[in-house]
Design a protein around this motif. Sequence first.
Motif, PDB file in Angstrom:
ATOM      1  N   GLY A 227       0.872  -1.271   0.014  1.00 50.59           N
ATOM      2  CA  GLY A 227       0.014   0.054  -0.038  1.00 50.59           C
ATOM      3  C   GLY A 227       0.811   1.242  -0.037  1.00 50.59           C
ATOM      4  O   GLY A 227       0.191   2.392   0.264  1.00 50.59           O
ATOM      5  N   ILE A 247      -5.801   4.676  -5.874  1.00 48.72           N
ATOM      6  CA  ILE A 247      -6.955   5.050  -4.639  1.00 48.72           C
ATOM      7  C   ILE A 247      -6.780   6.485  -4.775  1.00 48.72           C
ATOM      8  O   ILE A 247      -7.702   7.316  -4.619  1.00 48.72           O
ATOM      9  CB  ILE A 247      -6.550   4.316  -3.488  1.00 48.72           C
ATOM     10  CG1 ILE A 247      -6.768   2.842  -3.546  1.00 48.72           C
ATOM     11  CG2 ILE A 247      -7.347   4.957  -2.426  1.00 48.72           C
ATOM     12  CD1 ILE A 247      -6.484   2.004  -2.184  1.00 48.72           C
ATOM     13  N   ALA A 264      -9.855   0.174  -1.668  1.00 46.33           N
ATOM     14  CA  ALA A 264      -9.280   0.038  -0.668  1.00 46.33           C
ATOM     15  C   ALA A 264      -9.394  -1.097   0.202  1.00 46.33           C
ATOM     16  O   ALA A 264      -8.694  -2.090   0.555  1.00 46.33           O
ATOM     17  CB  ALA A 264      -9.326   1.200   0.119  1.00 46.33           C
TER      18      ALA A 264
END
Length: 290
Positions: A227, A247, A264
């Motif tokens: 991430g 995202i 997400a």
Amino acid sequence: MARPRLDSEARAGLSLIAPPFLYALVILAAPLMTILAYSFLTDGYLEVLPEGTLQNYGQVLTDPIVRAVMLRSLIVAAVVTFATVVTAFPIAYYVSFMVRPERKAMWLFLITIPFWTSYLIRVFLWKVILGYNGVVNSSLTGLGIIDEPLTFILYNVNAIVITLAHAYAPFAILPIFVALEKIDRSLLEAGRDLGESRLMTFWRVTLPLAMPGVIAATLIVFIPTIGDYVTPEVIGGGKIPMIANMIQVQMLALDNRPLGSALAVTAMVIVALVSALFLFLNRRFLKVRQ
């Protein structure tokens, strides 16, 4: 008399942990539940419509661009995790088994020095090192090894992997070191007394007993790496997006919060499944080794 005392101790313990538990619930659970709720809403023009839908998840699962970015994120995270753990294990092993006890604190102090600077600063330093006129190109040009600066050492996946592996190396070294420190040295001596070589003793005794630290290091590195947003943006030049960059684009640039939330949530589910699979395989490995 014993039961009332236990009840009072339980109430005291509950009152002690209640404030941090509520704080963690508000800080961690509330944002996650908000993202989960948004992922089932409908995106309107400059607003989020309170209409339930599964279209966001359908787009996440069917869009080839999303699949390609997610696959790239998984591959980069896996490569970074492998490179970091493989590099960290010898360092942790050396500090645990080779360094004298009175000097281990100094080595741990040196390992934590990267934490003194911001993660963002370390990323920008790697951009300086790998840049067109950076340290690597300047050194190679000065030594006469190359005539022109290299252009392929920055803004690619290799540069992202190198930067992330360096950034998360201390997170891998420390849990492996703790696991190695807990190993009873008499077990190693017993293995050698039974005629095992150093290599076989390491393979049959040291490595299985150090696996909890290796697991912790793997998860500590893999979960935040998949991430990561800053490194692909700075070192990749924005040309090699990972799931966090996608995202961000959906949430801010395109103002599509439901789709960004679905991305997400999907990323979190994939990370949870991969982590659970790794833990399961590790338990099977330990049972076989026993």
